[in-house]
Write a protein that holds these residues in place. Structure first.
Motif, short mmCIF file in Angstrom:
data_model
loop_
_atom_site.label_atom_id
_atom_site.label_comp_id
_atom_site.label_asym_id
_atom_site.label_seq_id
_atom_site.Cartn_x
_atom_site.Cartn_y
_atom_site.Cartn_z
N ASP A 16 0.61 -1.17 0.13
CA ASP A 16 0.46 -0.15 -0.35
C ASP A 16 0.99 1.18 0.03
OD1 ASP A 16 -2.65 1.61 0.00
OD2 ASP A 16 -2.82 1.22 1.74
N PRO A 17 1.37 2.13 -1.10
CA PRO A 17 0.56 1.29 -2.19
C PRO A 17 0.92 0.30 -3.11
CG PRO A 17 2.06 4.06 -2.76
CD PRO A 17 2.30 2.95 -1.17
N GLY A 18 0.16 0.20 -3.77
CA GLY A 18 0.45 -0.99 -4.64
C GLY A 18 1.46 -1.12 -5.65
N ILE A 19 1.61 -1.99 -5.94
CA ILE A 19 3.46 -2.14 -7.20
C ILE A 19 2.35 -1.81 -8.43
CG2 ILE A 19 4.34 -2.84 -5.74
CD1 ILE A 19 4.12 -5.81 -6.81
N PRO A 20 3.22 -1.38 -9.20
CA PRO A 20 3.05 -1.70 -10.44
C PRO A 20 3.60 -2.87 -10.95
CG PRO A 20 5.42 -0.53 -10.69
CD PRO A 20 4.88 -0.75 -8.87
N GLY A 308 -4.77 -26.39 -4.70
CA GLY A 308 -6.48 -25.10 -4.16
C GLY A 308 -7.10 -23.79 -4.49
N ILE A 309 -6.41 -22.92 -4.99
CA ILE A 309 -7.13 -21.74 -4.83
C ILE A 309 -6.27 -21.44 -6.52
CG2 ILE A 309 -6.72 -19.88 -5.40
CD1 ILE A 309 -4.86 -20.09 -3.09
N SER A 310 -8.26 -21.53 -7.20
CA SER A 310 -8.09 -21.41 -8.92
C SER A 310 -6.85 -19.68 -9.06
CB SER A 310 -9.93 -20.88 -9.52
OG SER A 310 -10.06 -19.60 -8.93
N ARG A 311 -7.25 -20.05 -9.88
CA ARG A 311 -6.45 -18.80 -10.90
C ARG A 311 -7.38 -17.47 -10.66
NH1 ARG A 311 -6.56 -16.77 -16.79
NH2 ARG A 311 -8.88 -17.94 -15.71
N ASP A 312 -8.74 -17.57 -10.71
CA ASP A 312 -9.41 -16.40 -11.09
C ASP A 312 -9.39 -15.86 -9.34
OD1 ASP A 312 -9.49 -16.38 -13.12
OD2 ASP A 312 -11.70 -16.86 -13.16
N THR A 313 -9.70 -16.63 -8.40
CA THR A 313 -9.13 -16.69 -7.26
C THR A 313 -8.10 -15.53 -6.55
OG1 THR A 313 -11.34 -17.66 -6.40
CG2 THR A 313 -9.71 -17.60 -4.57
N LEU A 314 -6.73 -16.24 -7.07
CA LEU A 314 -5.53 -15.86 -6.78
C LEU A 314 -5.82 -14.79 -7.68
CD1 LEU A 314 -2.88 -16.30 -6.39
CD2 LEU A 314 -2.17 -17.53 -7.55
N SER A 315 -6.28 -14.23 -8.24
CA SER A 315 -5.50 -13.32 -9.55
C SER A 315 -6.32 -12.15 -8.26
CB SER A 315 -6.05 -13.17 -11.01
OG SER A 315 -6.45 -11.67 -11.52
N LYS A 316 -7.35 -11.94 -8.15
CA LYS A 316 -8.09 -11.70 -7.02
C LYS A 316 -7.37 -11.23 -5.77
CE LYS A 316 -12.77 -10.84 -5.07
NZ LYS A 316 -13.64 -11.45 -4.50
N ALA A 317 -6.74 -12.58 -5.39
CA ALA A 317 -6.28 -12.16 -3.86
C ALA A 317 -4.95 -11.17 -4.10
CB ALA A 317 -6.29 -13.34 -3.09
N LEU A 318 -4.44 -11.57 -5.39
CA LEU A 318 -3.46 -10.55 -5.09
C LEU A 318 -3.61 -9.44 -5.80
CD1 LEU A 318 -1.12 -12.93 -7.41
CD2 LEU A 318 -0.56 -12.50 -5.01
N THR A 319 -4.90 -9.01 -6.90
CA THR A 319 -5.01 -7.33 -7.10
C THR A 319 -5.19 -6.82 -5.65
OG1 THR A 319 -5.70 -8.13 -9.11
CG2 THR A 319 -6.71 -5.82 -8.17
N MET A 320 -5.90 -7.32 -4.33
CA MET A 320 -6.65 -6.52 -3.56
C MET A 320 -5.14 -6.37 -2.65
SD MET A 320 -10.22 -8.80 -3.07
CE MET A 320 -10.75 -8.08 -0.93
N GLU A 321 -4.15 -7.52 -3.08
CA GLU A 321 -2.93 -6.95 -1.88
C GLU A 321 -1.85 -6.33 -2.66
OE1 GLU A 321 -2.16 -8.45 0.65
OE2 GLU A 321 -2.64 -10.18 0.68
N GLY A 322 -2.48 -5.31 -3.81
CA GLY A 322 -1.85 -4.00 -4.18
C GLY A 322 -0.80 -5.07 -5.18
N VAL A 323 -1.43 -6.10 -5.55
CA VAL A 323 -0.33 -6.64 -7.10
C VAL A 323 -0.37 -6.90 -7.84
CG1 VAL A 323 1.72 -9.12 -7.51
CG2 VAL A 323 1.16 -7.64 -4.29
N PRO A 324 -0.95 -6.57 -8.35
CA PRO A 324 -1.56 -6.27 -10.03
C PRO A 324 -0.52 -7.67 -11.14
CG PRO A 324 -0.23 -3.97 -10.14
CD PRO A 324 0.18 -5.16 -8.23
#
Ligand code: PLP
Length: 388
Positions: A16-20, A308-324
């Protein structure tokens, strides 16, 4: 140490802030400023001496007869394909579906139909046996792509082209910094087209570069980038405005001095990701072709069911962590609505496209950042049962 609650479960963002997702690596301002100023004051903003210098430098660097600066990889592909003067009545070009939309659009803009084929499950580059099976009397050319900078099997595609007397051309958008069998890309097939947009290792801000050993193709593209006007105003074919401005040429020409170091550094970043994630089940990486080096324009991870985590969920979780992150290329070409009439089923491409995620990478990314991202992915893995 207390465990961090991931953002997707209500905790604080890791970044926070996220990274590019990526950031261009450009030469120091002091290195380009004198030429930019000279060019600006001269009033010669396009079709000038800096473009010629850039082209000469790139022809030498890539060991190819002609290197032609254009406005983008896409315009380079459109003009290069036009230069082949293929039979429009037949009209099919075989192309791997696992690529960026511009590969197919260049085929469409020339009035041909892209015939989509599958990729290899590990390298993500074209499956040459599938290409062979797709050849019909309507095929006029073969096109292939070095995906994320991982070189495709040029030798096999070229053998196939020779066997069926079909021209071959390459979308090498990601290929500056790539090494195949000890050599940089540039001299394969009828032509290659590279991108110089800001997400690539070598950027001019925007721009493209077409390389060829054919004088005929080179001449066609040189006039073609200027409306098809050979200088006499008498256009033998319909061209584009696909010129590269002097400012773009100056930035890219200076950046070329550092291309090798950018590519070497990205390989370090990729290695750090691999080491940081290799203990996690279900995560696998793009296989880089033997005797080659990827430019790692992108760093891709395949998220398998064992994670154990789908691609889409991992992608969403990373985005929420500020990791595009990006699911390149999803949808793949044959699934894009503008090509929906193709209606083919490509199981490997669909599987890769549905399970891939590209993580942040640049030519100057701090390796500390890579290990922090890996740590976040480990933290998500620890709570995988709460995420499914
Ligand atoms: C595989 C591929 N081809 C073509 C292009 C288009 O490049 P440009 O934006 O220079 O036209 C891209 C852009 O990233 C790409 O990824």
């Amino acid at each position: 140490m207390e465990k961090r609650t991931p953002a997707i479960l209500g905790g604080q963002k890791a970044f926070d802030p996220g990274i590019p997702f990526t950031a261009p690596t450009t030469p120091a301002w002091e290195e380009v400023a004198p030429s930019l100023e000279k060019m600006y004051r001269s009033g010669w903003l396009t079709k000038g001496p800096y473009l010629r210098l850039f082209e000469e430098k790139m022809a030498k660097l890539l060991d190819v007869k002609y290197a032609i600066g254009v406005s983008s990889c896409t315009s380079g592909l459109i003009l290069g394909l036009q230069a082949l003067q293929l039979d429009k009545d037949k009209g099919e070009i075989i192309v791997p579906s696992f690529s960026f939309m511009a590969t197919f659009h260049s085929i469409w803009w020339n009035g041909f139909k892209p015939v989509f084929v599958d990729c290899e499950p590990d390298t993500f580059t074209v499956d040459v046996d599938q290409m062979r099976r797709a050849i019909t009397p309507n095929t006029v050319a073969l096109a292939a792509v070095s995906v994320f900078g991982n070189p495709l099997d040029f030798a096999a595609v070229e053998r196939l082209g020779k066997e069926y007397d079909l021209p071959v051309f390459y979308d090498s958008a990601h290929g500056l910094g790539t090494i195949y069998e000890g050599k940089p890309l540039g001299g394969h097939g009828s032509f290659e087209s590279f991108s110089l947009s800001p997400t690539k290792l070598l950027t001019g801000g925007e721009g493209g570069l077409v390389t060829t050993n054919s004088e005929k193709i080179a001449k066609h593209i040189i006039a073609g980038r200027d409306y098809g006007n050979p200088g006499s105003y008498e256009c033998p074919y319909v061209g584009l405005n696909a010129r590269m401005a002097e400012a773009n040429a100056i930035i890219a020409a200076k950046g070329a001095d550092y291309l090798e170091s950018y590519a070497q550094y990205r390989n370090k970043v990729a290695q750090a990701y691999k080491e940081g994630l290799s203990d996690l089940p279900g995560l696998t990486f793009q296989t880089i072709r033997a005797h080659s080096r990827s430019s790692y324009k992108d760093f891709a991870v395949i998220v398998g069911p064992e994670f154990g985590i789908s691609r889409d969920t991992l992608s969403k979780a990373l985005t929420m962590e500020g990791v595009p992150n990006r699911a390149y290329f999803n949808p793949a070409g044959h699934k894009l609505s503008c090509y929906a009439q193709s209606q083919v089923h490509l199981p490997v491409t669909e599987k890769v496209s549905d399970s891939i995620v590209c993580l942040p990478i640049s030519s100057h990314m701090d390796l500390e950042l890579v290990s922090k991202i890996c740590e976040v992915i480990h933290e998500l893995y620890e709570v995988r049962e709460q995420l499914s």
